[in-house]
Design an enzyme around this catalytic site. Structure first.
Site, PDB file in Angstrom:
ATOM      1  N   ALA A   1      -1.294 -39.156   5.579  1.00 31.74           N
ATOM      2  CA  ALA A   1      -0.233 -37.717   5.646  1.00 31.74           C
ATOM      3  C   ALA A   1       0.766 -38.216   4.324  1.00 31.74           C
ATOM      4  O   ALA A   1       0.608 -39.101   4.326  1.00 31.74           O
ATOM      5  CB  ALA A   1       0.512 -37.808   7.388  1.00 31.74           C
ATOM      6  N   PHE A   2       0.923 -37.294   3.783  1.00 28.56           N
ATOM      7  CA  PHE A   2       2.385 -37.392   2.622  1.00 28.56           C
ATOM      8  C   PHE A   2       3.196 -38.393   3.348  1.00 28.56           C
ATOM      9  O   PHE A   2       4.334 -38.851   3.171  1.00 28.56           O
ATOM     10  CB  PHE A   2       2.567 -36.261   1.889  1.00 28.56           C
ATOM     11  CG  PHE A   2       3.616 -35.699   3.021  1.00 28.56           C
ATOM     12  CD1 PHE A   2       3.391 -34.525   4.051  1.00 28.56           C
ATOM     13  CD2 PHE A   2       4.889 -35.729   2.480  1.00 28.56           C
ATOM     14  CE1 PHE A   2       4.365 -33.850   3.929  1.00 28.56           C
ATOM     15  CE2 PHE A   2       6.103 -34.949   2.972  1.00 28.56           C
ATOM     16  CZ  PHE A   2       5.972 -34.121   3.906  1.00 28.56           C
ATOM     17  N   LYS A   3       3.457 -38.491   4.794  1.00 24.44           N
ATOM     18  CA  LYS A   3       4.801 -39.072   5.336  1.00 24.44           C
ATOM     19  C   LYS A   3       4.592 -40.438   5.362  1.00 24.44           C
ATOM     20  O   LYS A   3       5.758 -41.166   5.408  1.00 24.44           O
ATOM     21  CB  LYS A   3       5.021 -38.235   6.837  1.00 24.44           C
ATOM     22  CG  LYS A   3       5.452 -36.454   6.840  1.00 24.44           C
ATOM     23  CD  LYS A   3       6.598 -36.025   7.650  1.00 24.44           C
ATOM     24  CE  LYS A   3       6.414 -34.757   7.986  1.00 24.44           C
ATOM     25  NZ  LYS A   3       5.536 -34.231   7.762  1.00 24.44           N
ATOM     26  N   ASP A   4       4.063 -41.203   4.832  1.00 24.51           N
ATOM     27  CA  ASP A   4       3.193 -42.415   4.575  1.00 24.51           C
ATOM     28  C   ASP A   4       4.415 -42.515   3.958  1.00 24.51           C
ATOM     29  O   ASP A   4       4.530 -44.161   3.844  1.00 24.51           O
ATOM     30  CB  ASP A   4       1.963 -42.826   4.432  1.00 24.51           C
ATOM     31  CG  ASP A   4       0.960 -42.670   5.253  1.00 24.51           C
ATOM     32  OD1 ASP A   4       1.177 -42.927   6.870  1.00 24.51           O
ATOM     33  OD2 ASP A   4      -0.324 -42.230   5.255  1.00 24.51           O
TER      34      ASP A   4
ATOM     35  N   ALA B   1       7.742 -42.851   4.681  1.00 28.68           N
ATOM     36  CA  ALA B   1       8.279 -44.185   6.030  1.00 28.68           C
ATOM     37  C   ALA B   1       7.979 -45.545   5.551  1.00 28.68           C
ATOM     38  O   ALA B   1       8.599 -46.114   6.231  1.00 28.68           O
ATOM     39  CB  ALA B   1       7.005 -43.564   6.867  1.00 28.68           C
TER      40      ALA B   1
END
Ligand SMILES: *Cc1c(COP(=O)(O)O)cnc(C)c1O
Length: 430
Positions: free
Chosen positions: A105-108, A111
């Site tokens: 996920a691009f949220k890695d 995060a």
């Protein structure tokens, strides 16, 4: 640099305090009180720099003196340990694949950056910090992975029961350790409302130190600007105007892109693309901001009825509607258009889009009808295997799941079911 609250009733805080608090005491989102553009020379030399060097220059002023330069460089190395390939789909249309991190996920990126910063800030404290986060799917996995085993941090994730994919659910429910997942009877907005309520609950805040890891947290939101530098760097040799099409839910990602533009990155135009949860495209058309209850779609990471970061987007343009419209065009697409797009692109090019990327692609195609001869980069925000059910049906083919997910898929789900806010409170205080 200091961060003021966009409700303007609390005092400004440093990067450290704003990261630890997540949201200001007056419930406002933090926003940098001054953004200094980077020198022209920096952009002229962009191609000679590594993405880690670029990221350091981009984020340094936002972190200020709260993290020593050497440590910040290490955090960036740790955060950006995977690539963002720019893949050509067709003439002038590219996918910037942001899904090569540990949870696809691009949220890695956000995060991991936030987890490292918070871990550093809390290193010397004896009191633990609880990260409370609501997810419509992808945030949960990325936060779980990014914060797993960070000393002094507990993570509590709220997700809507039955409304996330199997891989997404496994990613947030199988790690154990300092990660706990609460399965909420409701939709994403219910989860988000509970989290917001917990943040202003004095009883909770007297007993535990809470922070958020949604894109309302500046340490998760701001590092997303790295993608725009990476995409721009890779496409700059075409010598054409560069546009970014951003599949948007809470509008954190696009808002980080706008900050990159404010730093001087010569982005021509932004496309805010979404599914039927179209409060922003409607606002851009009509000037009326009218949040609606969430509608469930196949691009579920964007199933957000009342996007929390839009207030920051407006702030970037000082609430000037004309400026906003000059920089951003909004588009909304329904599930059947999305599925058709996945099918057609696969047929034509063999490229497999996920439903979110597909919406970004559709936005570019629409924009090009009036604005030809430009470069369009859409954000590939998730690996298609995370939405396998929908995608496989559209392309009539099985998707290969990257090997690094095997361990997660074999893990055993461990979650706690909750019905309402009281049960969340009980859990947090228990
Ligand atoms: C989170 C997410 C989005 C939306 O990003 P925002 O920053 O909330 O606008 C889009 N696509 C995927 C796959 C996501 O996980």
């Amino acid at each position: 640099m200091f961060y003021k609250s966009l409700n303007y009733l609390s005092k400004s805080e440093s990067f450290k305090e704003a990261t630890i608090k997540g949201i200001a005491s007056d419930k406002g989102l933090y926003y940098p009180d001054e953004i200094k553009p980077l020198p022209k020379q920096f952009f002229q030399n962009l191609n000679k720099l590594s993405i880690q060097e670029i990221a350091f220059s981009a984020i340094n002023q936002f972190v200020g003196k709260t993290i020593p330069e050497k440590k910040l460089k290490l955090i960036i190395e740790e955060t950006l340990s995977f690539d963002f390939p720019l893949i050509k789909i067709e003439e002038n249309i590219f996918s910037l694949e942001l899904f090569h991190g540990p949870t696809l996920a691009f949220k890695d990126v956000g995060a991991r950056f936030m987890a490292q910063c918070l871990g550093y800030f809390n290193e010397k404290s004896k009191e633990k910090i609880t990260v409370l986060v609501a997810t419509s799917g992808d945030t949960g996995g990325a936060v779980a992975d990014g914060f797993y085993n960070i000393p002094g941090i507990e993570v509590v994730i709220l997700y809507p029961k039955g409304k996330v994919s199997e891989i997404q659910e496994k990613q947030m429910t199988t790690l154990g350790g300092n990660i706990t997942s609460l399965e909420v009877e409701g939709v994403f907005d219910d989860c988000q409302d509970m989290v917001k309520k917990a943040f202003i609950d004095t009883e909770i805040n007297e007993k535990i130190r809470l922070t958020s890891a949604n894109s309302i947290n500046i340490a998760r939101w701001l590092p997303q600007m790295f993608y725009y530098f990476a995409g721009y760097q890779k496409a700059s040799n075409f010598n054409l105007p560069i546009n970014f099409s951003v599949p948007s839910g809470n509008y954190g990602n696009i808002c980080a892109g706008l900050i990159a533009q404010k730093l001087g990155l010569p982005i021509n135009h932004f496309l805010a693309c979404t599914n039927l949860n179209d409060v922003v495209p409607r606002y851009l058309d009509s000037g009326i901001y009218n949040p609606k209850p969430t509608i469930q779609t196949i691009s579920n990471a964007m199933d957000v009825g009342n996007p929390s970061n839009f207030i920051r987007v407006k702030k970037i343009f000082n609430n000037d509607m004309q400026k906003l419209k000059k920089n951003i065009t909004g588009y909304s697409f329904n599930d059947s258009e999305t599925k058709k797009c996945i099918k057609n692109i696969h047929k034509k090019t063999k490229y497999i889009l996920d439903p979110h990327g597909a919406i970004g692609y559709l936005g570019l195609k629409k924009y090009y009808k009036k604005n030809p001869n430009q470069i369009g980069i859409f954000m590939g925000t998730a690996h298609p295997c995370k939405f396998a059910e929908v995608v496989e049906k559209a392309i009539n083919e099985e998707i290969v799941i990257p090997k690094r997910l095997n361990k997660t898929l074999k893990g055993i789900k461990n979650s706690i079911k909750i019905l309402d806010y009281n049960q969340l409170k009980e859990y947090l205080l228990g």
